[in-house]
Design a protein around this motif. Sequence first.
Motif, PDB file in Angstrom:
ATOM      1  N   HIS A   1      -1.059  -5.431  -2.068  1.00 50.23           N
ATOM      2  CA  HIS A   1      -1.180  -6.363  -0.457  1.00 50.23           C
ATOM      3  C   HIS A   1      -1.206  -5.135   0.365  1.00 50.23           C
ATOM      4  O   HIS A   1      -0.286  -4.449   0.850  1.00 50.23           O
ATOM      5  CB  HIS A   1       0.178  -7.057  -0.328  1.00 50.23           C
TER       6      HIS A   1
ATOM      7  N   VAL B   1      -0.006  -0.298   6.336  1.00 45.89           N
ATOM      8  CA  VAL B   1       0.948   0.010   7.309  1.00 45.89           C
ATOM      9  C   VAL B   1       2.415  -0.190   6.397  1.00 45.89           C
ATOM     10  O   VAL B   1       2.420  -0.931   5.424  1.00 45.89           O
ATOM     11  CB  VAL B   1       1.096  -0.794   8.522  1.00 45.89           C
ATOM     12  N   TYR B   2       3.512   0.526   6.633  1.00 43.67           N
ATOM     13  CA  TYR B   2       4.776   0.339   6.266  1.00 43.67           C
ATOM     14  C   TYR B   2       5.277  -0.859   6.932  1.00 43.67           C
ATOM     15  O   TYR B   2       5.952  -0.442   7.948  1.00 43.67           O
ATOM     16  CB  TYR B   2       5.534   1.634   6.054  1.00 43.67           C
ATOM     17  N   ALA B   3       5.429  -2.048   6.239  1.00 42.90           N
ATOM     18  CA  ALA B   3       5.882  -2.854   7.140  1.00 42.90           C
ATOM     19  C   ALA B   3       7.373  -3.269   6.917  1.00 42.90           C
ATOM     20  O   ALA B   3       7.978  -3.101   7.972  1.00 42.90           O
ATOM     21  CB  ALA B   3       5.144  -4.380   6.660  1.00 42.90           C
TER      22      ALA B   3
ATOM     23  N   ASP C   1       0.704  -1.100  -0.155  1.00 38.70           N
ATOM     24  CA  ASP C   1       0.155  -0.094  -0.095  1.00 38.70           C
ATOM     25  C   ASP C   1       0.848   1.129   0.119  1.00 38.70           C
ATOM     26  O   ASP C   1       0.623   2.360  -0.701  1.00 38.70           O
ATOM     27  CB  ASP C   1      -1.033  -0.063   1.161  1.00 38.70           C
ATOM     28  N   GLY C   2       1.853   1.376   0.679  1.00 42.35           N
ATOM     29  CA  GLY C   2       2.889   2.268   0.513  1.00 42.35           C
ATOM     30  C   GLY C   2       3.488   2.572  -0.715  1.00 42.35           C
ATOM     31  O   GLY C   2       3.632   3.528  -1.284  1.00 42.35           O
TER      32      GLY C   2
ATOM     33  N   ASN D   1      -1.973  -3.747   3.933  1.00 44.70           N
ATOM     34  CA  ASN D   1      -1.532  -4.025   5.327  1.00 44.70           C
ATOM     35  C   ASN D   1      -1.758  -2.857   6.210  1.00 44.70           C
ATOM     36  O   ASN D   1      -1.659  -3.009   7.120  1.00 44.70           O
ATOM     37  CB  ASN D   1      -0.572  -5.165   5.582  1.00 44.70           C
TER      38      ASN D   1
HETATM   39 MG   LIG Z   1       1.905  -1.924   3.546  1.00 52.37          MG
END
Ligand SMILES: [Mg+2]
Lengths: 575, 575, 291, 291
Positions: free
Chosen positions: D118, D122-124, D92-93, D120
């Motif tokens: 994908h 958040v920046y994983a 997403d980022g 989520n």
């Molecule tokens: Mg992400």
Amino acid sequence: MPAEINLMVGGEAGQGVQTIGFILAKTLSRAGLFVFADQDYESRIRGGHNFYRVRASDSEVQALTEEMDILIAIDQNTIEFHHSEIREQGVIIFDQDKVRAEGKKANLLGIPLERLSQEKTSNKLMANSVAIGAAIAVGGYEFALLEQTLKEHFAHLGKDIIDGNVKAARAGYDHARQQSPGLVRPRIKALNQATDMMLLNGNESLALGAMAAGCKFMAGYPMTPTTSIIEYMADKGRKFNIVVIQPEDEIAAINMAVGAGFAGVRAMTATSGDGFALMTEGYGLAGMTETPVVIVLGQRSGPAVGLPTRTEQGELGFAIYGGSGEFPRAVLAPCTIEDAFHTAVRAFNLAEKYQIPVVILTDEYLATSYQTVKKFDLSQVKIDRGQLISDEEASRLNGYKRHQFTESGISPRLMPMRGKALVVTDSDEHDETGHTIDDAVMRNRMMLKRLKKSDGLNSEFAKPRLYLKPDAEMTLVGWGSSFGAINEAAQMVEKEGLRVNVMQFNEIWPFPAQAVTSALSSTKRSVVIENNATGQLRRLIRAETGILASGGILKFDGRPFSPKQIATQLSKEAA
Amino acid sequence: MPAEINLMVGGEAGQGVQTIGFILAKTLSRAGLFVFADQDYESRIRGGHNFYRVRASDSEVQALTEEMDILIAIDQNTIEFHHSEIREQGVIIFDQDKVRAEGKKANLLGIPLERLSQEKTSNKLMANSVAIGAAIAVGGYEFALLEQTLKEHFAHLGKDIIDGNVKAARAGYDHARQQSPGLVRPRIKALNQATDMMLLNGNESLALGAMAAGCKFMAGYPMTPTTSIIEYMADKGRKFNIVVIQPEDEIAAINMAVGAGFAGVRAMTATSGDGFALMTEGYGLAGMTETPVVIVLGQRSGPAVGLPTRTEQGELGFAIYGGSGEFPRAVLAPCTIEDAFHTAVRAFNLAEKYQIPVVILTDEYLATSYQTVKKFDLSQVKIDRGQLISDEEASRLNGYKRHQFTESGISPRLMPMRGKALVVTDSDEHDETGHTIDDAVMRNRMMLKRLKKSDGLNSEFAKPRLYLKPDAEMTLVGWGSSFGAINEAAQMVEKEGLRVNVMQFNEIWPFPAQAVTSALSSTKRSVVIENNATGQLRRLIRAETGILASGGILKFDGRPFSPKQIATQLSKEAA
Amino acid sequence: MASLTDYGPAMEIQWCPGCGNFGILTAMRRALVALGLEPHQVLMVSGIGQAGKFPHYLHSHVFNGLHGRTLPVATAAKIANHELTVIAVGGDGDGYGEGGNHFINAMTRNVNFTYMVHNNQVYALTKGQASPTSDPGFVTKTTPEGAWAPLRPLALAVACDCSFVARSFSADIDHLANIIQLGIQHKGFAFIEVLQPCVSFNHVNTYEWYQKRVYKLEKDYDPTNRVAAFSKALEWGERIPLGVVYRNDRPVYEEQLGALRTSPLVKQGLDPQQFEELLEELTVQPLKPHR
Amino acid sequence: MASLTDYGPAMEIQWCPGCGNFGILTAMRRALVALGLEPHQVLMVSGIGQAGKFPHYLHSHVFNGLHGRTLPVATAAKIANHELTVIAVGGDGDGYGEGGNHFINAMTRNVNFTYMVHNNQVYALTKGQASPTSDPGFVTKTTPEGAWAPLRPLALAVACDCSFVARSFSADIDHLANIIQLGIQHKGFAFIEVLQPCVSFNHVNTYEWYQKRVYKLEKDYDPTNRVAAFSKALEWGERIPLGVVYRNDRPVYEEQLGALRTSPLVKQGLDPQQFEELLEELTVQPLKPHR
Ligand SMILES: [Mg+2]
Ligand SMILES: Cc1ncc(C[n+]2csc(CCOP(=O)(O)OP(=O)(O)O)c2C)c(N)n1
Ligand SMILES: Cc1ncc(C[n+]2csc(CCOP(=O)(O)OP(=O)(O)O)c2C)c(N)n1
Ligand code: SF4
Ligand code: SF4
Ligand SMILES: [Mg+2]
């Protein structure tokens, strides 16, 4: 001594200055002369002040000169700004009903341009053609030359327009010969009537080179001075199955070029400094993934937006050191309009052979100048796609490593979907297969593998062009588009008794250090001549050879060098 | 000779390696020792192999060493990968139920870590604290030191967690002392019990410097290794009215910083190489509009994404030559963790004084290493906003020219809405008022005005740090974060009889050519030591002084130099 | 009180005679005067393009930055000094092409300033290439076979929950001046698209072309209904709606920032010593025995 | 015919145990097998992030490029060789943050490939910062006071007239595999958002959180109604729709390109001499008298 005639036309943006200039250039080319022409314009569509200069000679010309024989003044400003540039015996052509020229030190040829146009064509809008006719008359040329040019130029606008312009031009031509026969000059004759000459500008030449080299994909976001490369390829490329995309921004442009290059076609993009700034991340991506891509960086006056329609050589360092981390690259800078063609071909070959990004450094001056050049010989264009795996080989492949270690650092390249082997690459550090790694040993090997390619490049890199003379006292050093002006300046100072060599760089990076060292040691003094403010090539030479050129001539006002400016400075340096 | 103890802890990502290491570092600091610590990790959240090294000494330490006294092996790989790094008499601490260490050349201290944790706290998850306890015991330190650290470290997690960890650690401590008293080392005593010592990493130090310097606006897009600068400022800045924005991309980040700088606050951004690539257009914008802005460029292994969690000094050339066209800029590279604080302050002062963009070149190594440093003296932080027009002056202004010509090239700066005068600037070339121009004369003057600022900068620029010795044979040259390793290497080779000078750059650009020339001429030989593959500083020195250093030591595997690596290479060079 | 003459051009206007930009300039000057704003209270931010020259043509603070980067500059300037009335202006290429990412994010973020796009459906300053809003089939030198699919900026705006979305027409100066006023008065990010004929490079979407198609939103149109607004935002072709297409009163970004509560950032003093407590936090406390 | 094992991981998988990405990998492998595609027919393009590692974990051609730049690479690769099945994947980022401009433009352009995000929230990979889709109030290290307003990618997609817009959930492998198949089969740009729990950095939007909210679009839902789809695309919070939210059959970009009509660009020979006529055009014809 070569004979020449110099013309200038000036006026506001939107008054047709460029059209007049181009028609003059073409007409004089048609007379068998060697022509060089360039425009000077602002970043606006109407108003302001633009001018166009045409130099025509019986010998080859590769630069402009400051002194004009004929000035067509479409508006008053043109007279005010440029009358001092007119040579003794020069002529100013202007609309006597609109422009005042009294008291100017030149022969005045006031003509009722609009009135004549109206009279002859019932349309005053063809006044420009009246002026062109007058100029050709003063130049001493036959009208038929001009007529032919007008017919070609306006062909797509239909018979009425063609006929009107021819009539208007004829009126101007006749008017000049009849009213002021004393101003008509002896015509300069072609010495060796060149056949098969093309009149084209740097961008056209470069675009032709790219197409001839087999470029199939161009993604470019408009930006002066390279927009017309994109436009030319978009137009002409249609017939030749070339895809041209104008994407949302320069970041998309470079990443598209990389994507197409990875898939297997010759791909390029074109921009100028600020656009290149946005591309530097993708530049490194090409370096890391070893994807061939050609980037045309048309320099203009920076920093930032700067003077968007003006020239500069301010991004040599940026092209060489730009991008995150360290990766091999080639930086080329065509020296002439003809060169632009060959440099483009060379760029694609180097890009594929070494699987690297190649930057072609042009500039506004080279991009927009027109010159007569001998028609390119397409049969001489050699396409070298490097170690590209053939379909036949591909079908026999048993596993494939995109980044295989080799002696040269170059890994055989496979297009995806040729055969069944998989092509894997990564912007992260990777192993031979292209998959991500993190260990020190593999990292070291991969870095060395990539950088190794610079050696190969270096060994096959062209030396700077050298024009060596025995007993020369000084070497003039330049790069890229300044070649014409430097070369002519050299001839000028030689006449004054200063013997000089000329060394001009086209293939700048990897730096041909050995050749430069030996060339520079042949004279006591060397002067690096650059269209920038900080002397980037001079510093580069010092970085790579330790030699500090004894002098530098810099110009960064957005205008190209004229031979005379350089010669004057050189005389000072020599004194 | 200084006494020291070196510890390493290794395991998978997600196994708490970093926490263990940090607690060890803090505990040893608390014992009054000088500590240096760093982690080595991969770009993944679970699995793989991470390790953390802690070096503690009775004298100042600024680098890591390779030989370990104590190794805590959380997993089997740690033993396999690192057992050879253990010094004779060294100890391996591991969970005897999970890890095999037989046959390794070290003293084995197998402990049922999880079982002990479960026994003492009814929770096997505190096994790491058991290991920490054992390590502190082996080190010879009192448990109270560790207890205090654990209490602080887990304070925010509540009493149960604190008590559990203390109990677990106690169990490990007792176990080690009781089962293997022979392994307990004589504790290294603090020589001059330093008070007021901080334990912090390079990013924290830099962020503190920025905040102390009055930075009010930070826009940053996360990117290793500078993300924690953004995070630290976002967290701590809340109390101090500092705005921190995470925007959509790096292009927004730099343009926001420029917008805030123009409006009148001290503003910054932070990124690494690829993000900086995207910022180079905005870099030039700051240069052209003369807007102060500070850019932290935390280098990591390139090109492109490279090894994202690993270190490099690969972007010196990019920082110096990046951006379209030519504009003045300052490039600073803090040499130590303490330095990061002062460099940040300096960067903001230079940015405002000269109204330019300033790049702080750090790297992954400096960013994430921890060191004990003397608490900063905030009363010594001097804020110099340069020629910023005061409210009182502003109210008396009668017209204002944002880009007024001055002797120094610096124009008095007005914030919009202080007084009624208008503040106008342009990324196009402009005149003194800030409005767009196109003429050659004004262009020349404006370029010279801007570039003039480099002279001022140059004259007040710090010389490289020089550590000169009479009769030195060789000068070691470095820049930025390698200082600690180079300095210690110098001490090592001195012991072997090679007398060396050290010259370390923090303020690199504009280049302090004079100082460098004289420094380098004091020894016959000089070796430039850089964490990159192409020797960027070495080439820069040659470009700016003509001097080609006689040697270069390069490392580009993503890992920082250790003093010993350098010393070994130097001995070879000297031989 | 400022008058129209206070907002006179600060330099020679370089647009073509007949350009739609003149109408926008007039409307902006009127709106600023009507709002009682003085030039020194206004910061105009622009990028590069014909529209990007706009701020030079009326007296105000000016930051004329990079092509496509108007919104981040304006965002930060507003946050740094929220007493400024910030107005960002730019072309369709600048805002929807190069600046597309900032466009969607600025609308989502909702900082309180006004963004006006001069949409002439072409790249004018670079002499006529297709823009993201060029109508399909529009022939330019980069799209000799005609432009491809257009973005619909107002629909994007509604999708981003932009807090004020309006359209006006440069030839309808009264309407435009009014919309600009509403936009500036609106609390939150106000996006105004202005249909702006380019007489030099767009010979399709001319004054007449627009004139024939534009209509003002009905009195009973409800701009607070997001889904209906989306539908309205898609309207293009035979009929093109003018007016406030969508509006909401979402919270404004900078109002949640604690840092701005006492005074604008630019007015806050700098005091290094206040950070002592952060140093304390990092200080390694020597062991306190018997605790 | 390829089998699941042909799509086994090409290197060690580096995701956390329990990560939602595993489900996506399984679904993708199933979909590719079900479609009868062989690894060498598939090019996977990704950027940087946890999701960006995806292509390394199943056999296919792989271009793992820069953070946020997936779509331009995929676009051009598809145009250069339209026989390839091109699938772009990212976080997403990567897709909505850094790559936002490419996202809206790729949807508008409508090149025939599949883009799977994908999400989520958040920046994983960078260890937990807010992403453009983080729910308001989501606390991260860069947003200690909580995330601000989110983008609504599906609404953006409908606004861009994206020709296939769908959402699925990584824990519902059957549904996801089916949606991926539909997306790949769809002629045009297919955007698939996959809700992907990140067990390490998103402790709010967990498996349970999604499980409680997701529902499959009703059988009678009409994905061809753009305005209704917009409304559906905005649905988020208590209920989150899964399925094909929007679909149209707009013309595909590369099909209008004359250059691709005979064969893929990569298969066309290069012949410098064919350009002779362009040189002719530029040649200055010497004067032909009596004409
Ligand atoms: Mg992400
Ligand atoms: C990074 C960058 N890319 C490209 C350009 C060249 N450029 C200047 S204006 C412009 C487009 C102008 O179109 P638009 O924004 O619609 O403004 P208009 O001139 O139509 O008002 C472009 C592409 C630039 N200055 N900078
Ligand atoms: C130009 C650039 N900016 C920033 C980064 C750092 N970076 C790597 S992954 C990432 C974000 C990952 O988030 P997302 O795309 O959502 O993927 P996830 O890890 O959540 O799957 C960032 C910011 C980068 N590699 N390149
Ligand atoms: S080119 Fe078009 S937009 Fe630019 S000034 Fe002229 S009419 Fe206006
Ligand atoms: S950090 Fe999150 S997204 Fe990344 S692998 Fe772990 S669980 Fe998956
Ligand atoms: Mg436009």
